[in-house]
Write a protein that holds these residues in place. Structure first.
Motif, short mmCIF file in Angstrom:
data_model
loop_
_atom_site.label_atom_id
_atom_site.label_comp_id
_atom_site.label_asym_id
_atom_site.label_seq_id
_atom_site.Cartn_x
_atom_site.Cartn_y
_atom_site.Cartn_z
N HIS A 17 -3.71 -9.60 1.32
CA HIS A 17 -3.20 -8.62 0.37
C HIS A 17 -4.31 -7.64 -0.04
CE1 HIS A 17 -1.10 -7.79 -3.77
NE2 HIS A 17 -1.05 -6.76 -2.95
N PHE A 18 -5.46 -8.21 -0.44
CA PHE A 18 -6.58 -7.36 -0.86
C PHE A 18 -7.07 -6.49 0.30
CE2 PHE A 18 -6.53 -9.82 -4.62
CZ PHE A 18 -7.31 -9.19 -5.57
N GLY A 19 -7.13 -7.07 1.49
CA GLY A 19 -7.60 -6.33 2.65
C GLY A 19 -6.71 -5.13 2.95
N ASP A 20 -5.39 -5.33 2.84
CA ASP A 20 -4.45 -4.24 3.11
C ASP A 20 -4.57 -3.12 2.07
OD1 ASP A 20 -2.47 -2.89 4.47
OD2 ASP A 20 -0.83 -3.88 3.39
N ILE A 21 -4.65 -3.50 0.80
CA ILE A 21 -4.74 -2.51 -0.27
C ILE A 21 -6.04 -1.71 -0.16
CG2 ILE A 21 -4.89 -2.15 -2.78
CD1 ILE A 21 -2.11 -2.88 -1.79
N PRO A 37 0.79 -1.24 0.00
CA PRO A 37 0.00 0.00 0.00
C PRO A 37 0.83 1.29 0.00
CG PRO A 37 0.18 -0.82 2.22
CD PRO A 37 0.96 -1.78 1.37
N SER A 38 2.15 1.18 -0.06
CA SER A 38 2.99 2.36 0.14
C SER A 38 2.74 3.46 -0.88
CB SER A 38 4.47 1.96 0.12
OG SER A 38 4.74 1.05 1.17
N PHE A 39 2.51 3.10 -2.14
CA PHE A 39 2.31 4.13 -3.15
C PHE A 39 0.99 4.87 -2.96
CE2 PHE A 39 5.96 2.46 -5.29
CZ PHE A 39 6.41 3.51 -6.09
N LEU A 40 -0.03 4.17 -2.47
CA LEU A 40 -1.28 4.85 -2.15
C LEU A 40 -1.08 5.88 -1.03
CD1 LEU A 40 -3.90 1.95 -2.21
CD2 LEU A 40 -3.82 3.91 -3.74
N LEU A 41 -0.27 5.49 -0.04
CA LEU A 41 0.03 6.41 1.05
C LEU A 41 0.83 7.61 0.55
CD1 LEU A 41 0.96 3.84 3.85
CD2 LEU A 41 -1.10 5.26 3.72
N LEU A 42 1.74 7.37 -0.41
CA LEU A 42 2.53 8.47 -0.97
C LEU A 42 1.64 9.48 -1.71
CD1 LEU A 42 5.77 6.69 -2.24
CD2 LEU A 42 5.63 8.50 -0.51
N VAL A 43 0.59 8.99 -2.37
CA VAL A 43 -0.35 9.88 -3.06
C VAL A 43 -1.08 10.76 -2.04
CG1 VAL A 43 -2.46 10.00 -4.43
CG2 VAL A 43 -0.66 8.40 -5.05
N ALA A 44 -1.54 10.16 -0.92
CA ALA A 44 -2.23 10.93 0.12
C ALA A 44 -1.30 11.97 0.73
CB ALA A 44 -2.77 9.99 1.20
N ILE A 45 -0.04 11.57 0.97
CA ILE A 45 0.95 12.49 1.54
C ILE A 45 1.26 13.61 0.55
CG2 ILE A 45 3.32 12.70 2.38
CD1 ILE A 45 1.26 11.28 4.25
N PHE A 46 1.30 13.29 -0.74
CA PHE A 46 1.52 14.30 -1.77
C PHE A 46 0.45 15.39 -1.68
CE2 PHE A 46 0.95 16.13 -5.97
CZ PHE A 46 2.25 16.41 -6.36
N PHE A 47 -0.81 14.99 -1.53
CA PHE A 47 -1.90 15.96 -1.41
C PHE A 47 -1.72 16.83 -0.17
CE2 PHE A 47 -5.90 16.87 0.82
CZ PHE A 47 -6.46 17.77 -0.06
N SER A 64 -8.06 -1.31 2.50
CA SER A 64 -8.11 -0.47 3.70
C SER A 64 -7.22 0.77 3.53
CB SER A 64 -7.68 -1.27 4.93
OG SER A 64 -6.34 -1.73 4.78
N THR A 65 -6.05 0.60 2.90
CA THR A 65 -5.16 1.74 2.66
C THR A 65 -5.80 2.73 1.69
OG1 THR A 65 -3.24 0.31 3.01
CG2 THR A 65 -2.84 2.44 1.97
N TYR A 66 -6.51 2.19 0.69
CA TYR A 66 -7.20 3.06 -0.27
C TYR A 66 -8.23 3.94 0.47
CZ TYR A 66 -10.77 4.49 -3.60
OH TYR A 66 -11.68 5.22 -4.31
N PHE A 67 -9.03 3.31 1.34
CA PHE A 67 -10.05 4.08 2.06
C PHE A 67 -9.42 5.10 3.00
CE2 PHE A 67 -12.98 0.57 0.88
CZ PHE A 67 -13.98 1.34 0.31
N ILE A 68 -8.32 4.72 3.62
CA ILE A 68 -7.61 5.66 4.50
C ILE A 68 -7.10 6.85 3.70
CG2 ILE A 68 -5.49 5.96 5.85
CD1 ILE A 68 -5.96 3.06 6.89
#
Length: 423
Positions: A156-160, A100-110, A162-166
């Protein structure tokens, strides 16, 4: 609830918009990270759970540093660096590019774009891009150094997911806060623009009054004085001019009083001092002054006031209101006319009624009589006003908890009513 939220994020007067967004992000991060700890343990990601605990403690400390120690800039910089470091570590222990790291990087970018100042944009944007591209390149070259941590496809799916919703929740809260403050700022700007327009209109009105309406009667007074200085006091004209001069100075003094009081009220400097006052003691001195002015136009000014009547009012304000109404009544009543002032009971108020048999008002004049749009006009003997008296009278009557209204017919006279609470 709003009260606590404003306390936690900081008041507008204390913190900038960026600071308040940072505080709101910290508060949301507390809840999200708190949920992430047990969630990562359920998904079989103990390292990610540990990193969530570290991030939670770090974010709490940085929030305290910004909100209560007013070190927002330092807190923001440290927060951005710490988050990127945690994401880097999480990347290697949580399946790399498949995690999920790249999803988190997108949120941090915003968040970086929302919180940083314009001159810092490129530094933080570059930091985010370097971290993202660097991690992807490193894994591409050395895939064996990235740990595949998922125990199955479901984890794997659960982590991705949940990170997307976060990430979406983080961006949504940030956008909502920004938009909310944007609309607040817009409303403030519109209010200030309206205030500036009102002040500018007030200034123009005041300049017009000072340069024209006051200038004219003063010039007339000067002309009268020049005539008197060259006139034989024994002549009949001398007394007539003297009477006109007294009337002119009285009108000018009344105009100047209105201008000063109106100017003070526009600057919000008027204070009200309401107290029980005897109506007769307050009004009769004013009436006596205007009786002499009325006599010069052969107008009968009569009054009937019970000496025991008490009202709850500001004495000076009430006198100014009555002065303006009587001044207008005399101004617009022809020679030989009548003006009557009486007081009637209309519990819980007394109503002061001032009637004249003057020239009355047209429908066009009635519509704007209490506003600043009312034009000054000449009386039956060319008396000049400034168009402020009735506007000021209404304002001061309202401030005292009273009400003012009128009845008028063109050519038949006018009646003004001033309702004041009984003491």
């Amino acid at each position: 609830m709003n009260k606590y939220w404003y306390y936690l994020t900081g008041l507008n007067q204390e913190f900038s918009l960026e600071s308040r967004i940072f505080h709101s992000f910290c508060i949301v991060a507390f809840f999200i990270l708190t949920l992430c700890v047990p969630l990562n343990l359920i998904l079989g990601l103990p390292i990610s759970a540990l990193l969530a605990v570290v991030a939670l403690i770090a974010q709490a400390c940085l929030y305290y540093l910004s909100r209560f120690k007013y070190k927002t800039q330092i807190s923001l910089w440290l927060s951005i660096f710490i988050i990127h470091i945690i994401i880097i570590v999480n990347y290697f222990f949580n399946s790399g590019i498949q995690g999920p790291s790249f999803l988190l990087l997108v949120a941090i970018f915003f968040l970086v774009i929302s919180l940083s100042k314009p001159k810092e944009y490129w530094f933080f944007i570059s930091l985010n891009l370097v971290v993202a591209s660097g991690l992807a390149l490193f894994e591409y070259l050395y895939p064996e150094l990235v740990e595949k941590s998922y125990m199955g496809r479901g984890f794997h799916f659960g982590d991705i997911i949940s990170t997307y919703f976060i990430s979406v929740l983080t961006i949504l809260i940030g956008l909502r806060y920004i938009k909310k403050n944007y609309y607040i700022s817009q409303n403030l700007l519109e209010t200030k623009a309206a205030d500036l327009e009102r002040i500018n209109s007030t200034k123009n009105k005041l300049f017009t009054i000072v340069s024209h309406d006051l200038r004219a009667p003063l010039a007339t007074v000067r002309s009268y004085l020049e005539i008197l200085s060259n006139l034989d006091p024994a002549k009949e004209n001398w007394l007539e001019i003297q009477s006109d001069l007294i009337e002119m100075t009285q009108n000018t003094d009344n105009m100047l009083s209105n201008i000063l009081m109106w100017s003070a009220s526009q600057m919000e400097g008027i204070s009200i001092n309401k107290k029980p006052i005897l109506l007769a003691d307050t009004l009769i001195p004013v009436i006596r002054v205007f009786q002499s002015i009325a006599n010069a136009k052969q107008i009968a000014l009569n009054f009937e006031i019970d000496p025991g009547l008490k009202v709850l009012a500001d004495e000076n304000m009430l006198q100014l209101v009555i002065r303006n109404i009587l001044s207008n009544a005399i101004k617009f009543t022809n020679n030989g006319g009548n003006i009557q002032l009486t007081v009637e009971s209309d519990y819980p108020n007394y109503v002061i009624k001032i009637s004249d048999n003057g020239i009355g008002m047209t429908d066009q004049i009635k519509d704007s009589i209490f506003s600043l749009k009312a034009e000054s006009s000449f009386g039956t003997k060319n008396e000049k006003g400034v168009g402020l008296g009735l506007n000021l009278s209404k304002e001061f009557t309202d401030m005292q908890g009273g009400r003012i209204w009128f009845e008028s017919a063109s050519g038949k006279g006018s009646t003004f009513y001033i309702s004041i609470p009984i003491a």
